[in-house]
Design a protein around this motif. Structure first.
Motif, PDB file in Angstrom:
ATOM      1  N   ARG A 206     -57.164  43.583  86.240  1.00  0.00           N
ATOM      2  CA  ARG A 206     -56.242  43.380  85.131  1.00  0.00           C
ATOM      3  C   ARG A 206     -56.238  41.908  84.707  1.00  0.00           C
ATOM      4  O   ARG A 206     -56.266  41.596  83.501  1.00  0.00           O
ATOM      5  N   ALA A 207     -56.205  41.019  85.669  1.00  0.00           N
ATOM      6  CA  ALA A 207     -56.206  39.587  85.356  1.00  0.00           C
ATOM      7  C   ALA A 207     -57.526  39.173  84.708  1.00  0.00           C
ATOM      8  O   ALA A 207     -57.544  38.378  83.752  1.00  0.00           O
ATOM      9  N   LEU A 208     -58.628  39.716  85.213  1.00  0.00           N
ATOM     10  CA  LEU A 208     -59.951  39.398  84.657  1.00  0.00           C
ATOM     11  C   LEU A 208     -60.067  39.910  83.225  1.00  0.00           C
ATOM     12  O   LEU A 208     -60.594  39.217  82.342  1.00  0.00           O
ATOM     13  N   ALA A 209     -59.577  41.111  82.977  1.00  0.00           N
ATOM     14  CA  ALA A 209     -59.606  41.666  81.630  1.00  0.00           C
ATOM     15  C   ALA A 209     -58.760  40.811  80.680  1.00  0.00           C
ATOM     16  O   ALA A 209     -59.182  40.522  79.548  1.00  0.00           O
ATOM     17  N   ASP A 210     -57.599  40.396  81.135  1.00  0.00           N
ATOM     18  CA  ASP A 210     -56.745  39.560  80.288  1.00  0.00           C
ATOM     19  C   ASP A 210     -57.400  38.212  79.995  1.00  0.00           C
ATOM     20  O   ASP A 210     -57.337  37.709  78.867  1.00  0.00           O
ATOM     21  N   GLU A 211     -58.037  37.643  81.001  1.00  0.00           N
ATOM     22  CA  GLU A 211     -58.687  36.335  80.848  1.00  0.00           C
ATOM     23  C   GLU A 211     -59.798  36.376  79.806  1.00  0.00           C
ATOM     24  O   GLU A 211     -59.977  35.432  79.032  1.00  0.00           O
ATOM     25  N   HIS A 212     -60.534  37.482  79.753  1.00  0.00           N
ATOM     26  CA  HIS A 212     -61.697  37.572  78.861  1.00  0.00           C
ATOM     27  C   HIS A 212     -61.455  38.471  77.642  1.00  0.00           C
ATOM     28  O   HIS A 212     -62.403  38.777  76.918  1.00  0.00           O
ATOM     29  N   ASN A 213     -60.205  38.897  77.432  1.00  0.00           N
ATOM     30  CA  ASN A 213     -59.867  39.762  76.301  1.00  0.00           C
ATOM     31  C   ASN A 213     -60.672  41.055  76.342  1.00  0.00           C
ATOM     32  O   ASN A 213     -61.299  41.459  75.365  1.00  0.00           O
ATOM     33  N   LEU A 214     -60.645  41.702  77.507  1.00  0.00           N
ATOM     34  CA  LEU A 214     -61.324  42.980  77.704  1.00  0.00           C
ATOM     35  C   LEU A 214     -60.288  44.085  77.901  1.00  0.00           C
ATOM     36  O   LEU A 214     -59.134  43.822  78.228  1.00  0.00           O
ATOM     37  N   LEU A 215     -60.724  45.321  77.748  1.00  0.00           N
ATOM     38  CA  LEU A 215     -59.875  46.473  78.016  1.00  0.00           C
ATOM     39  C   LEU A 215     -60.067  46.941  79.455  1.00  0.00           C
ATOM     40  O   LEU A 215     -61.170  46.875  79.991  1.00  0.00           O
ATOM     41  N   LEU A 216     -58.996  47.418  80.062  1.00  0.00           N
ATOM     42  CA  LEU A 216     -59.069  48.031  81.388  1.00  0.00           C
ATOM     43  C   LEU A 216     -58.845  49.534  81.222  1.00  0.00           C
ATOM     44  O   LEU A 216     -57.793  49.965  80.725  1.00  0.00           O
TER      45      LEU A 216
END
Length: 396
Positions: A206-216
């Motif tokens: 979740r944190a990685l997706a938020d950091e890179h503007n990705l969907l989980l």
């Protein structure tokens, strides 16, 4: 009743089936054409969340079949509205698209993520998935899956699904590039061997997706609708995904699935998504009945209690037979054997007399258990006793 070999040969040969025809079922039990009974701890591969032929589903089907079956998904129908309202009210999602199978729901999730990438990430389309994952049997969902050998079956595959390693956040991070739009995983890898994603991994994604503007994206086809002891498995880790797919248990035995998304991600334009049978009232009425049963006072607590009983029983078998352990979440569990005789145990359990036992071995050294969510304490105890006897016969 005789087994009809000629009739059976009219079916396309896609799996090695035993010469057994099941003719009726009730709860945790099936009966075959010869009158033999079987204790079922597969339940259609986690499909029959309330067991075989539960009265709630029979009533829902009979009532709805007498009023409206399929007006076309181009129009609203009340059961679809009711089920969508229940799912959004019990989750972090705002919108629901109903489908007929988990693979179809996952195909929709892939399309939705790619559409979102076109609108928000300069056409980004890659979805990072995981080794040993299983997302379905369409070409796109097979390509997304990390099942061994599927990277060449029915080639060429659909591109855009780089594979990371479950519970290894660095392996996911290393695959992110300008074309990445999403990360997709099962909270518990079912076909891969009943391997749960850790809370730390889920929160890290979740944190990685938020950091890179990705969907989980969470594929909860097998884990959703109470299977892990909470309504949805993502709730164990305290994260809020952007997209979730449901199937199997949502319909309790009928073909029903769902693609769920947050409002900000629900970017399909009219005509982007559809399906002739999708969201028909006959199936969604059953989904409402299943949902309301799961949400009744004490039901999910009962799932957790039976999960504890099953886990402790499997650990006792590990101690007795020298197995390597058990794992899973809720009533999706696996027994890790010390040798590759899982298929032999499954076969011997099926052929046991006077009553059979239905088990599954997704790996040669592994047994998987997916009983009805309302399986009784006595039925769990009986299964453990019968399993012990079968192991003794196989290994004698």
């Amino acid at each position: 009743m005789e087994f009809d070999r000629a009739g059976a040969d009219a079916l396309m040969d896609i799996v090695a089936r035993p010469e057994v025809v099941f003719v009726r079922g009730e709860g945790s039990w099936l009966e075959d054409h010869a009158g033999k009974r079987y204790l079922d701890f597969i339940q259609g591969w986690a499909v029959n969340s309330l067991g075989h032929c539960p009265p709630q589903l029979r009533r829902a089907l009979e009532t709805q079949a007498g009023t409206l079956i399929n007006p076309s998904p181009a129009f609203y129908n009340q059961p679809a509205i009711e089920l969508a309202k229940r799912i959004t009210g019990a989750s972090c999602f705002d919108r629901v698209f109903f489908a007929n199978s988990g693979a179809e729901a996952n195909e929709g999730a892939i399309k939705l993520a790619r559409k979102w990438g076109q609108l928000n990430r300069n056409g980004a389309y890659k979805i990072i998935t995981l080794d040993h994952s299983f997302h379905g049997r369409t070409l796109a969902t097979m390509s997304a899956s990390g099942k061994a050998g599927w990277d060449t079956l029915f080639a060429p595959q659909v591109p855009g699904f780089p594979k990371a390693t479950l519970n290894d956040l660095d392996s996911v991070r290393a695959l992110i590039d300008a074309d990445t739009v999403a990360i997709m995983l099962e909270p518990v890898q079912g076909e891969g061997g009943v391997i749960p994603a850790t809370t730390e991994f889920m929160q890290g994604l979740r944190a990685l997706a938020d950091e890179h503007n990705l969907l989980l994206i969470v594929d909860e086809v097998q884990t959703g609708f109470g299977r892990t002891g909470t309504l949805f498995a993502y709730q164990h880790s305290g994260v809020e995904p952007d997209i979730m797919t449901l199937g199997k248990g949502i319909g309790g035995g009928v073909p029903l699935a769902a693609l769920c998304a947050r409002e900000a991600v629900s970017c399909f334009a009219h005509g982007d998504q559809g399906g002739t049978y999708n969201g028909n009232p006959l199936m969604t009425a059953v989904g409402v009945a299943v949902f309301d049963t799961l949400m009744a006072d004490g039901f999910l607590q009962g799932v957790q209690e039976r999960a504890k009983q099953l886990s402790e029983g499997l650990l006792a078998l590990c101690e007795k037979w020298g197995f390597k352990g058990e794992r899973g979440a809720g009533l999706l569990r696996a027994l890790v054997l010390d040798r590759d005789d899982g298929p032999a145990i499954v076969k011997a359990a099926l052929e046991s007399s006077p009553e059979g036992l239905l088990l599954n071995a997704p790996r040669p050294n592994l047994l998987r258990f997916m009983p009805a969510l309302n399986v009784t304490q006595d039925e769990v105890a009986l299964m453990l006793t019968r399993l012990d006897e079968v192991i003794a016969r196989v290994r004698s």
